[in-house]
Design an enzyme around this catalytic site. Structure first.
Site, PDB file in Angstrom:
ATOM      1  CB  SER A   1      41.197  81.338  55.449  1.00 23.32           C
ATOM      2  OG  SER A   1      40.653  80.757  56.573  1.00 23.32           O
TER       3      SER A   1
ATOM      4  N   PRO B   1      41.691  86.048  61.032  1.00 21.50           N
ATOM      5  CG  PRO B   1      43.194  84.288  61.328  1.00 21.50           C
ATOM      6  CD  PRO B   1      41.736  84.578  61.129  1.00 21.50           C
TER       7      PRO B   1
ATOM      8  N   GLY C   1      43.826  85.753  56.465  1.00 21.03           N
ATOM      9  CA  GLY C   1      44.263  84.918  55.338  1.00 21.03           C
ATOM     10  C   GLY C   1      43.798  85.449  53.981  1.00 21.03           C
TER      11      GLY C   1
ATOM     12  CG  ASP D   1      36.953  90.060  61.971  1.00 25.71           C
ATOM     13  OD1 ASP D   1      36.676  90.013  63.184  1.00 25.71           O
ATOM     14  OD2 ASP D   1      36.847  89.081  61.208  1.00 25.71           O
TER      15      ASP D   1
ATOM     16  CG  ASP E   1      27.863  94.573  62.141  1.00 23.57           C
ATOM     17  OD1 ASP E   1      28.198  93.648  61.358  1.00 23.57           O
ATOM     18  OD2 ASP E   1      26.730  94.660  62.627  1.00 23.57           O
TER      19      ASP E   1
ATOM     20  CG  ASP F   1      35.669  83.214  55.353  1.00 20.17           C
ATOM     21  OD1 ASP F   1      34.755  82.399  55.166  1.00 20.17           O
ATOM     22  OD2 ASP F   1      36.785  82.889  55.808  1.00 20.17           O
TER      23      ASP F   1
ATOM     24  CE  LYS G   1      31.290  80.551  56.541  1.00 17.59           C
ATOM     25  NZ  LYS G   1      32.667  80.234  56.228  1.00 17.59           N
TER      26      LYS G   1
HETATM   27  C1  LIG Z   1      36.022  82.234  59.229  1.00 17.07           C
HETATM   28  S1  LIG Z   1      36.609  83.657  59.980  1.00 17.07           S
HETATM   29  C2  LIG Z   1      37.369  84.509  58.667  1.00 17.07           C
HETATM   30  C3  LIG Z   1      38.713  84.000  58.287  1.00 17.07           C
HETATM   31  C4  LIG Z   1      39.383  84.906  57.293  1.00 17.07           C
HETATM   32  N1  LIG Z   1      38.709  84.896  55.998  1.00 17.07           N
HETATM   33  C5  LIG Z   1      40.838  84.550  57.055  1.00 17.07           C
HETATM   34  O1  LIG Z   1      41.174  84.292  55.924  1.00 17.07           O
HETATM   35  O2  LIG Z   1      41.632  84.558  57.986  1.00 17.07           O
HETATM   36  C6  LIG Z   1      35.157  84.578  60.223  1.00 17.07           C
HETATM   37  C7  LIG Z   1      35.403  85.967  60.773  1.00 17.07           C
HETATM   38  O3  LIG Z   1      34.197  86.697  60.617  1.00 17.07           O
HETATM   39  C8  LIG Z   1      34.134  87.618  61.663  1.00 17.07           C
HETATM   40  N2  LIG Z   1      32.754  88.108  61.763  1.00 17.07           N
HETATM   41  C9  LIG Z   1      31.624  87.402  62.022  1.00 17.07           C
HETATM   42  N3  LIG Z   1      30.560  88.244  62.051  1.00 17.07           N
HETATM   43  C10 LIG Z   1      31.055  89.473  61.767  1.00 17.07           C
HETATM   44  C11 LIG Z   1      30.450  90.751  61.618  1.00 17.07           C
HETATM   45  N4  LIG Z   1      29.143  90.920  61.769  1.00 17.07           N
HETATM   46  N5  LIG Z   1      31.250  91.801  61.327  1.00 17.07           N
HETATM   47  C12 LIG Z   1      32.587  91.648  61.162  1.00 17.07           C
HETATM   48  N6  LIG Z   1      33.198  90.455  61.278  1.00 17.07           N
HETATM   49  C13 LIG Z   1      32.438  89.381  61.579  1.00 17.07           C
HETATM   50  C14 LIG Z   1      34.635  86.861  62.874  1.00 17.07           C
HETATM   51  O4  LIG Z   1      35.118  87.765  63.848  1.00 17.07           O
HETATM   52  C15 LIG Z   1      35.750  86.010  62.265  1.00 17.07           C
HETATM   53  O5  LIG Z   1      37.013  86.619  62.449  1.00 17.07           O
END
Ligand SMILES: C[S@@+](CC[C@H](N)C(=O)[O-])C[C@H]1O[C@@H](n2cnc3c(N)ncnc32)[C@H](O)[C@@H]1O
Length: 339
Positions: free
Chosen positions: A172, A206, A208, A224, A244, A260, A289
């Site tokens: 990402s 993770p 990115g 996260d 959150d 993201d 999305k």
């Molecule tokens: C597509 S991944 C993100 C990848 C990240 N941008 C990267 O570059 O590695 C989506 C992330 O959103 C987090 N997520 C989803 N809902 C969330 C929330 N309400 N609060 C915090 N994190 C959330 C998930 O735990 C997941 O790690």
């Protein structure tokens, strides 16, 4: 050819119908999964306002049944007389498996076509001049088009190439790198992504996107519940909060908000708008999305919601959305304050 302008647009394969719907122009050639469309009838289209267009070109003519032995002569004969000079020559292919098989040919053919154009002074190296594009949907057909440097992508095939950092925690990383290249010019990158600036990354794991910001010298609060990985874990420029992302708010305004989180586009758009109108961030990059159906409608609804709320506050802003090369069923949005 008719006097109505014809447009050649490149897009992600599978998004041809979205591309047509967004322009509201008359479809002339729109094959599913082809990676391009030919349209007609709109006098003006603005590249930056089209989320699904990777590239926007004026189509001049097309050459069919290109002979394998001599493709050069018919192509040279088909190059339009105006504009008189071109600032660059791009030989391009669709972003499909068939397109990939043609890219070896276009690389070999490039100098053969360039040479006579340079000798006749029709091709000069000037980024301000229109570019000449020769697009090969297949090996026997070429669409000849031009691009306005102020209303198109400067990248070959409309795909902005970015490089991976060896230590990035996820691929990402490339997406945010691409977003900065696509939405910001060199000057904006230099003044808006300076070492010491601050950012919040919602849905950071993770890591990115966070890593992309850290590489540019920013200090990042990464929100996260999941873990940051690799070099991002425990890095001194990163504060990881297991919270959150919809509830977190910073104590002090930040320079950048990136997000993201995989969520309903309306929900993400509302969150970004709230941060923005309350002055919690100057700029934001976020993913929306898209649903499987009615993607253009869902995108417009989200973007119009943002516009309406910001307009009500009387703020000046820039809002752009693009389906980047690294985006699949999503679109990346850039929002920034304007002085
Ligand atoms: C597509 S991944 C993100 C990848 C990240 N941008 C990267 O570059 O590695 C989506 C992330 O959103 C987090 N997520 C989803 N809902 C969330 C929330 N309400 N609060 C915090 N994190 C959330 C998930 O735990 C997941 O790690």
């Amino acid at each position: 050819m008719s006097t109505l302008p014809s447009w050649l647009i490149y897009c992600r394969p599978g998004f041809e119908r979205d591309c047509v719907e967004e322009t509201q122009a008359k479809p002339i050639e729109t094959e599913d999964n082809s990676g391009y469309v030919v349209l007609q009838g709109k006098p003006n289209l603005a590249y930056r306002q089209l989320a699904f267009a990777r590239q926007l070109l004026r189509l001049h003519t097309e050459v069919r049944e290109l002979p394998e032995r001599d493709r050069l002569s018919p192509l040279l004969a088909a190059i339009p007389a105006t504009p008189e000079k071109f600032g660059a020559l791009y030989l391009e292919v669709p972003d499909t498996n068939e397109g990939k098989t043609l890219s070896g040919f276009t690389r070999r053919f490039q100098p053969l076509l360039e040479d006579p154009l340079r000798k006749s002074s029709r091709l000069v190296d000037d980024p301000a001049l229109p570019r000449l594009h020769v697009f090969f949907p297949d090996s026997q057909r070429a669409l000849i088009a031009t691009s306005d440097p102020l209303n198109s992508s400067a990248a070959l095939n409309g795909i902005q190439r970015v490089s991976m950092a060896g230590d990035a925690p996820s691929r990402s990383y490339l997406k945010l790198a691409e977003a900065f290249e696509v939405f910001l010019d060199r000057k904006e990158q230099a003044s808006w992504l300076k070492p010491g600036m601050t950012a919040v990354d919602l849905g950071a794991a993770p890591g990115g996107w966070t890593w992309q910001l850290v590489q540019r010298g920013l200090k990042v609060v990464a929100v996260d519940n999941g873990p940051l990985k690799g070099a991002a874990a425990g890095h001194p420029s990163i504060r990881h909060l297991r919270q959150d992302g919809f509830r977190f708010r910073p104590q002090r305004p930040v320079d950048w908000l990136v997000c993201d989180m995989v969520e309903q586009p309306q929900r993400v758009a509302a969150l970004m708008t709230e941060w923005f109108v309350n002055g919690l961030t100057q700029r934001a990059v976020f993913n929306l999305k898209l649903p499987m159906k009615k993607r253009v409608a869902a995108l417009h609804e989200a973007l119009n919601g943002i516009r309406t709320a910001i307009n009500a506050k009387g703020l000046r802003y820039r809002l752009e959305a693009k389906q980047l090369y690294h985006d699949r069923e999503e679109v990346t949005v850039f929002l920034a304050r304007k002085r």
